[in-house]
Scaffold this active site. Structure first.
Site, PDB file in Angstrom:
ATOM      1  N   SER A 128      21.015  59.245 -21.462  1.00  0.00           N
ATOM      2  CA  SER A 128      22.517  59.562 -20.887  1.00  0.00           C
ATOM      3  C   SER A 128      22.220  59.854 -19.411  1.00  0.00           C
ATOM      4  CB  SER A 128      23.202  60.838 -21.368  1.00  0.00           C
ATOM      5  OG  SER A 128      22.273  61.744 -21.180  1.00  0.00           O
ATOM      6  N   LYS A 202      22.277  67.145 -17.393  1.00  0.00           N
ATOM      7  CA  LYS A 202      23.544  66.392 -16.536  1.00  0.00           C
ATOM      8  C   LYS A 202      23.194  66.575 -15.074  1.00  0.00           C
ATOM      9  CE  LYS A 202      25.114  64.939 -20.645  1.00  0.00           C
ATOM     10  NZ  LYS A 202      24.948  63.612 -21.216  1.00  0.00           N
TER      11      LYS A 202
END
Length: 349
Positions: A128, A202
């Site tokens: 990701s 993230k």
């Protein structure tokens, strides 16, 4: 008796002032504290006094004193406080194997301290964050800065605990008994996260007070009216074509996060039905500062320049209005005072 006459033993008579010795001239009187010795070597006439230990039988094996508590003739053992007969070194040092547990214990204590307060290693479990981070990379996370009250900023890559059920559909890795044992040991000393911990990584896009949106297509992500140029996005991806969102105002104490591989990241966009998709600041473990492993991928993780553009901060965006209001207040008061003065003059007339 005349000066220079000899006594009955053939010696010249010695006078107190040293006169009468034609060879020596005038003599200096001897100090009373150093009288001449009447004895020779070890008792003979005319020599130095005998040593204090004359006639003493040597005690040690080489003529030295025995250690305290030893009797003459008893052998001296170098391992029990004595000296070795050849090189005089002390007894044997402690065995390495006896010191090894102490060294391991100290190393574990230091590792736990570093893991708790300074830095911790985390393994990247997915794609990701490509291309910034690859699956299997090891990153070092700064855990010290939050202890001083610092909060995550826009553009930082952060590790955080699952804020709700973001990982509910993610299957856990099965490593077998040996792999799980290694995982537990490495997580204990801080080289890997615990298998029981559900952590994500993230990039912070917006912080508390920011307004963020993305309209889809090839439109950029916009924060406080400023479009972000995001060169870190995975090649071929768009900023948010798969999941447009906003505008969204981030609450105080929360974060809006997104993955760099936008079309392969279940980030804040996909969890807006769970507390708006926001991540509490209190759930942040720390900021990822460097890719430490593998060595050929070693790199730092700085904040991209796009987050430094003027006016991006929510406070900065409101600054022009605030400055305008502050400048207008004195002008209004001055004008009002002049108007009142004019009315008062008109009444007097």
């Amino acid at each position: 008796m005349a000066v220079g006459a000899r006594s009955g033993h053939g010696e010249p008579e010695k006078r107190p002032d040293g006169a009468g010795d034609p060879a020596a001239g005038e003599r200096v009187p001897l100090s009373p504290a150093s009288p001449p010795s009447p004895q020779g070597p070890h008792g003979g006439p005319g020599g130095p006094p005998p040593p204090d230990d004359l006639g003493r039988v040597p005690d040690g094996p080489a003529g030295g004193d025995l250690p305290e508590g030893r009797e003459p003739g008893e052998p001296v053992s170098p391992g029990k406080g004595g000296k070795s007969g050849k090189d005089g070194k002390a007894g044997k040092q402690r065995s390495f194997w006896k010191e090894l547990p102490i060294l391991i214990g100290v190393a574990l204590i230091l590792a736990l301290f570093i893991k708790t307060f300074l830095v911790q290693a985390f393994s990247i479990p997915s794609e990701s964050m490509q291309d910034t981070l690859q699956r299997g990379d090891r990153v070092l996370v700064d855990k010290l800065t939050p202890w001083f009250g610092a909060e995550p900023e826009r553009g930082e890559v952060v590790v955080f605990h699952d804020p709700g059920s973001w990982l509910k559909d993610t299957p856990g890795e099965q490593s077998g008994p040996v792999g799980n044992g290694v995982q537990k040991v490495l997580s204990f000393v801080g080289l890997m996260p615990s298998a029981g911990e559900k952590d994500l990584i993230k990039r912070v896009i917006a912080v508390g007070g920011d307004k963020v949106e993305c309209k889809g297509g090839n439109n950029p992500v916009v924060v406080n009216g400023k479009a972000l140029d995001e060169p870190y996005i995975f090649p071929g991806d768009t900023p948010c074509s798969d999941k447009p969102f906003g505008p969204v105002t981030v609450p105080k104490g929360k974060l809006w996060v997104m993955g760099d591989h936008r079309q392969n990241s279940m980030d804040s966009r996909w969890h807006q039905d769970e507390d708006g998709g926001f991540v509490p600041v209190d759930d942040v473990v720390g900021r990822a500062i460097v890719v430490a492993w593998p060595l050929n991928r070693w790199a730092t993780l700085p904040v991209p320049d796009t987050f430094d553009q003027p006016g991006l901060g929510a406070a900065a965006a409101g600054a022009p209005s605030a400055l305008g209001l502050a400048g207008a207040v004195p002008l209004v008061l001055w004008r009002r005072r002049r108007l009142l003065a004019s009315r008062a003059a008109a009444v007097r007339d």
